[in-house]
Design a protein around this motif. Structure first.
Motif, PDB file in Angstrom:
ATOM      1  N   VAL B 104     123.447  18.783 -38.115  1.00 34.01           N
ATOM      2  CA  VAL B 104     122.444  17.772 -37.765  1.00 34.01           C
ATOM      3  C   VAL B 104     121.949  17.065 -39.034  1.00 34.01           C
ATOM      4  O   VAL B 104     121.842  15.837 -39.074  1.00 34.01           O
ATOM      5  CB  VAL B 104     121.261  18.419 -37.007  1.00 34.01           C
ATOM      6  CG1 VAL B 104     120.102  17.457 -36.889  1.00 34.01           C
ATOM      7  CG2 VAL B 104     121.712  18.868 -35.634  1.00 34.01           C
ATOM      8  N   SER B 237     118.075  14.952 -34.155  1.00 31.46           N
ATOM      9  CA  SER B 237     117.736  16.366 -34.060  1.00 31.46           C
ATOM     10  C   SER B 237     117.367  16.767 -32.639  1.00 31.46           C
ATOM     11  O   SER B 237     117.515  17.927 -32.269  1.00 31.46           O
ATOM     12  CB  SER B 237     116.580  16.693 -34.990  1.00 31.46           C
ATOM     13  OG  SER B 237     115.409  16.069 -34.544  1.00 31.46           O
ATOM     14  N   LEU B 251     120.996  22.060 -28.876  1.00 28.48           N
ATOM     15  CA  LEU B 251     119.952  21.586 -29.781  1.00 28.48           C
ATOM     16  C   LEU B 251     118.556  21.960 -29.283  1.00 28.48           C
ATOM     17  O   LEU B 251     117.563  21.566 -29.864  1.00 28.48           O
ATOM     18  CB  LEU B 251     120.044  20.065 -29.958  1.00 28.48           C
ATOM     19  CG  LEU B 251     121.220  19.560 -30.787  1.00 28.48           C
ATOM     20  CD1 LEU B 251     121.158  18.052 -30.908  1.00 28.48           C
ATOM     21  CD2 LEU B 251     121.225  20.193 -32.169  1.00 28.48           C
TER      22      LEU B 251
END
Lengths: 742, 742
Positions: B104, B237, B251
């Motif tokens: 990321v 993110s 995530l």
């Protein structure tokens, strides 16, 4: 602060994390639940001493016996301290405190630079004298069969100087051995190591350093500068000479653990700034390696001191050497200007990464060997005389190997190539010199610059490889001797030698793309150092500032990162390894994965040891003596665990403060009013060398034992608390604290 | 989180300090004690809006109405989150999380560099087209009476482009106006500003920036890059596209406030790295300006992203321009190589300090004027059309003034001196060019390099002074317009112009000591920028990295420090001033002196609003609706203040989580068992755009109102608490927290 016996309560976030770290390290929890295999596994993979071993070898009392306690992190909110706080709370007072702070910081930077200059000057003078004597002897005996005489003379001088260095450290201040970085790291991390910040320690460190470096050991003077800077900071900021009972009243604001620790951080940074001419690097060093709380004023404090330090050092250097007031920023060691560092091809970057891998492996092996050696030393080299003898032996070995290799390896280069003030001809032609001599018959800093900057043909690959192997093992043996010794320059030298070998290969393969091997020497040096000490960010900036070029930053950072990751996979960094070998409980940055399953009640003890607000002195002493904790909770109301009644937590008090109360006999009169009260000055004069509880108790009479002590005015009335179900850690750093009261 | 009405309880250190900051800023405390004159005095001396004014103008509800809430800082310890924590607690899982984190971060750096390159390329293309067109027009009409035609053409193009920029910002995303640094600063400080991190905001910011810069406004593209980097970080993110309900499952670990905020910090640093080629500077920018918690992993996270960003940008630039893979590190703006910066005399350093003072004063005046203008704008330029018109008017002014001065000031220099791609001859001789044109008829970055590097005779003192005065006021008017606009480059330009004037004087007085005025231009630029934005450490490193030379670090730092102190004496920094004018409660680093006399019970409210572990939905809703707090304590046991019985604090719950509970109807069945439980996925899908409580309530039926809600499984079961006597602040940052329960 033994967690198998006491409540985990005193202080804030840091103390809590430290307490948990202790517990996990020792494998202790109140309900004697064994540490899960997951944790044991992780430790054993990374450390040479897996957990079960630590668990058997260390008892919490051993740690306590070492006298290592945690620092305080918080304002002690009791009536005396609050009164003092109010006095200093006005705007005017605060401004004047800020002014004093800046003066103190200036002095810290100034004195650090002064100390660094003095050490540098002495080393220069002694080394120059030594090299001049030996080189004139060599010139005289060069061609005869007596060619070994200069070698013996050189050995003799070196062994003598090293012996001096070792005697100083072994007999006067054993804690001054080594670079001091592991100890300063622990100090900033919150461990109050005894005698670390004493004036004597600093003097021994400085003098020992002069003798060790000029004695030709494979050591640098840069690491110890960090320790010296820290001691200077601790001394100046406290403004107190204990043995003549003299102290500066206006510095009493700084006489508490948090303030002192901040100044020590600034001093460490000032040391880095003086050593490498790297004020920003010094700041980042303190932030990366030490300080656990980072806040803006701390950053500024640190930077100011390190800036002053670098400025003053550069000015002193210029004034001494050129008698002008026109100076170039820089520190004790300068890598010189790299004119060939401007752009990078993508292939070069890939090459740097490969060098990072090699540096990481090489560094990890270095750490492993050194750790084994240290364990061996801890077992067998224990007496002071043995330590001195060992240092002298290593010095003899270093010098004799150096002298032999200068004769054995005939690597001649044109005299015009060298900047060495004492080039040795040895077996070379008239206008040539022995290039091995410019590595071995030279101060380490100058050897390093030679490897970075001398033109391509100066060194042959074979002499560099021999130098690399020899110096690698010599440096490895040397670190851990009972002398002041820095590791930065030796590590850089090792790396620069193999880096230059790669540079020579690249240069001979693609002479147009890689005109100078120095670029690779620099990267190799960084990779090797990174592989040993495992710093990334601060080391990048330090090396960047030492070369004076920003453009090396990116490749340096990449190399150092790779070296760190590769190294971490194989071993711990050398500082952490040494901290582990000294059984100090360094608080890691990241919580242990195991902690996500632990709650406060898993590691707290039961029944909880507590005090009452008003106690008979005899009862108090019995409780304190049978529970050697660092602090105690104070609980009011009925406590009866069988009926789930735990009283109310109303405050905490540390053992040191209990000692002050007992020493001054702050007892209640018979009518229940206090006979006298403590003042802030009494607290102040007790800091930081608190009287030992044992000594205080021995002075109490039988009558005193019957007296009553009211703890309420002197306890910290605002302790933090969390429910006992609180998870000991979460994913990210949480600032909380323990209280085993439901 | 209005402190006059609610308990100060939810969350950790940050929230507490923020709450206190709110209270002090608003002059509110629970027992309506007026803020002491000491505090009012201090505010009024330093700020244009003294406290009593703020107090009347701002009501806490206004802040609430803006929808600005604080971020969460802690792990929510309830059964659902703990279960998720356990899942991720294993070593393997943690490693894979770290791998994902690095991927990321790489993407954040990569995309930021890509965005920066695209913006730079578009600006280059449009500017080149514009200058080529106008300069060919000038060449055609130069000698006739139609010489004003190119001026009109230039004005037309600029006004059109600026209009576009203003329309985008005013109609699509008003929050994209300005540099975005104040907003990002607030965000990192913990204020959840609505719409700041939206994709639309970023697109508008980028496009608006292209038009504003190529439209010839006195703006730079560097500041907005920081905002763009932050938005990219927030987007990548979170891995979620809300409107098509798509989200990346792996995530979800990053979908909480602390993690997201860390990524945003990394994105901001990546923006700085791309803008200035300064990865370390970017890191320090985030640490100095934003992040409130600093810990090692965060440092590393930030550095990694900014390193990637700078690397990718440098590579793209090289590949586009030279078609090779051999690159020089650097960012969007480069100050070029200063060959004359190697050593400093002590007199020069003194001169730099004087320049720092001037920069500080000049900067403070700039801030004051701009603040007055902003207040004026907030009152009178409120409609969208007015904002667009205003921007166009300023653009017209800027361009027409520039064009007039190019004709009015006849400052000719030899053509050989310039590196300007479009040198205008105007009224000069054949082999000469108008040096005013290389300042005004040029992109700001190129003008800056001109001031730094063109040889001594290029500019006359008078033309520089005129440029300084004009640009100073133009830049001052421009910042605060409804366009994306950076302040760095204009400020540097202003400073470089007066700095160069000093350089010219020094050069003419002592030509041997000061061969080139560029050194003074650099210091002047730094002093001016420092006087306006009041950064020291990060700005030093940013400028150091932009010049590529470490040796400028020390003088830069000294100058910036002086500029900051002088400036702070006269006004706040421009970012803080703008934050204050937008009535955002930025949490300062240092506690207010007044706070040393305040205890928790002084600023907490009484009676405390609390919930019970099990509540009838109707009662809950009545309580929540009448107390618009961000969170509530949950209390068990009998509460009767008259009998000093306050119950036991067993947990806390935030309003957002209450909303989720109500939305999913997690009520108890009649037999007291829950009908269903919340899962982590339900929490995850609600983050961060929680449903508004109002909307949730409107969907509840009469029957629902009678149901019972068990809060215990969903409350945070480990809130921190301190006694109500706790001092709100101590001398140094303490990490504690409030609970108004004795």
């Amino acid at each position: 602060m033994a967690c198998d016996e006491g409540p985990l309560i005193v202080g804030g976030a840091e103390v809590k994390r430290r307490a948990a770290s202790y517990c996990y390290r020792l494998g202790i929890s109140s309900d004697v639940e064994p540490i899960s295999p997951v944790y044991g596994h992780q430790r054993s993979r990374r450390s040479s001493s897996p957990l079960p071993l630590v668990r058997e070898e260390l008892k919490p009392h051993e740690i306590l016996d070492q006298g290592v306690e945690s620092f305080g992190y918080d304002f002690v909110q009791n009536s005396v301290f609050i009164e003092e706080l109010m006095k200093n709370g006005t705007i005017g007072k605060r401004y004047s405190i800020e002014v004093i702070r800046h003066v103190v910081l200036f002095l810290i930077g100034f004195c650090t630079a002064l100390a660094a200059s003095l050490i540098d000057y002495l080393i220069e003078v002694i080394s120059e004298l030594k090299y001049r004597t030996v080189s004139s002897l060599i010139v005289r005996f060069e061609s005869g069969w007596l060619f070994s005489i200069p070698g013996f003379a050189w050995c003799g001088i070196n062994v003598f100087l090293t012996g001096l260095a070792a005697v100083l450290v072994a007999f006067l201040a054993p804690i001054a051995a080594g670079s001091g970085i592991p100890q300063v790291k622990c100090y900033l991390n919150g461990l109050n190591l005894p005698r670390l910040m004493r004036c004597l320690t600093m003097v021994v460190k400085g003098a020992g350093l002069v003798f060790a470096v000029s004695g030709g050991l494979a050591v640098g003077k840069e690491g110890p500068m960090i320790h010296i800077g820290s001691v200077i900071a601790a001394g100046i900021s406290q403004g107190r000479i204990t043995f003549c009972n003299w102290s500066l009243r206006f510095l009493r604001f700084f006489r508490n653990d948090p303030q002192k620790r901040d100044f020590v951080g600034a001093g460490a940074a000032a040391g880095v700034a003086a050593a490498f001419g790297a004020p920003v690097g010094g700041l980042l060093f303190t932030l990366e390696e030490g300080a656990s709380f980072v806040y803006q004023r701390l950053t500024w404090t640190i930077l100011f001191a390190s800036m002053v330090s670098m400025f003053v050092l550069a000015l002193i250097k210029t004034v001494v050497h050129t008698r002008t007031f026109s100076f170039t920023p820089g520190g004790l060691v300068s890598f010189g200007t790299f004119t060939f560092l401007d752009s990078y091809s993508i292939y070069e970057i890939l090459m740097f990464l490969v060098m990072g891998v090699f540096g990481g492996v090489c560094g990890a092996v270095f750490v492993k060997i050194n750790a084994l050696l240290t364990q061996y030393r801890q077992k067998f080299v224990t007496s002071k005389y043995a330590k001195v003898l060992e240092a002298m032996l290593v010095s003899f070995l270093t010098t004799s190997i150096g002298y032999s290799f200068m004769w054995l390896i005939r690597d001649c280069s044109p005299l015009a190539f060298t900047t060495n003030p004492h080039p040795l001809r040895l077996m070379c032609a008239d206008n040539e010199f022995n290039s091995m001599s410019s590595l071995l018959f030279n101060t380490p800093e100058r050897s390093l610059r030679t490897l970075f900057h001398e033109p391509p043909g100066t060194f042959s690959v074979s002499s560099l490889v021999v130098f690399f192997v020899v110096y690698y093992f010599v440096a490895c043996i040397t670190y851990g001797l009972s002398v002041s010794s820095g590791l930065f320059i030796p590590a850089l030298l090792i790396g620069a030698s193999w880096g230059r070998v790669i540079g020579i290969w690249m240069n001979s393969s693609y002479p147009e793309s890689f005109p100078h091997p120095g670029k690779f020497a620099l990267i190799g040096a960084a990779a090797q150092l990174g592989g040993i000490v495992r710093m990334t960010l601060s080391l990048t900036v330090i090396l960047m500032e030492s070369t004076g070029s920003v453009l090396v930053g990116l490749p340096l950072l990449m190399t150092l990162t790779v070296a760190k990751y590769v190294g971490d996979f194989l071993s711990e960094g050398i500082y952490d390894e040494h901290i582990g070998l000294s059984s100090l409980a360094l608080l890691p940055w990241e919580p242990d994965p195991l902690s996500s399953t632990k709650r406060a009640h898993d590691i707290m003890c039961s029944p909880v040891v507590f005090l009452s607000p008003c106690m008979r002195v005899g009862d108090l002493i019995r409780k304190v003596e049978s529970n050697p904790h660092h602090g105690f909770p104070i609980v009011e109301g009925p406590v009866d665990p069988a009926r789930f009644s735990y009283g109310t937590l109303i405050g905490t008090i540390s053992t040191e403060h209990l000692g002050i109360l007992l020493k001054h006999r702050i007892f209640l009169k018979e009518d229940g009013t206090p006979a006298k009260s403590l003042t802030f000055d009494e607290y102040d004069s007790a800091y930081p060398s608190y009287a030992k509880l044992k000594d205080v108790l021995s002075q109490l009479t039988e009558e005193d034992m019957e007296a009553t002590l009211d703890l309420q005015p002197y306890m910290c009335e605002a302790p933090y608390s969390v429910p006992e179900v609180t998870l000991t850690f979460a994913f990210f750093p949480v600032d909380n604290c323990f209280c085993p009261f439901a």
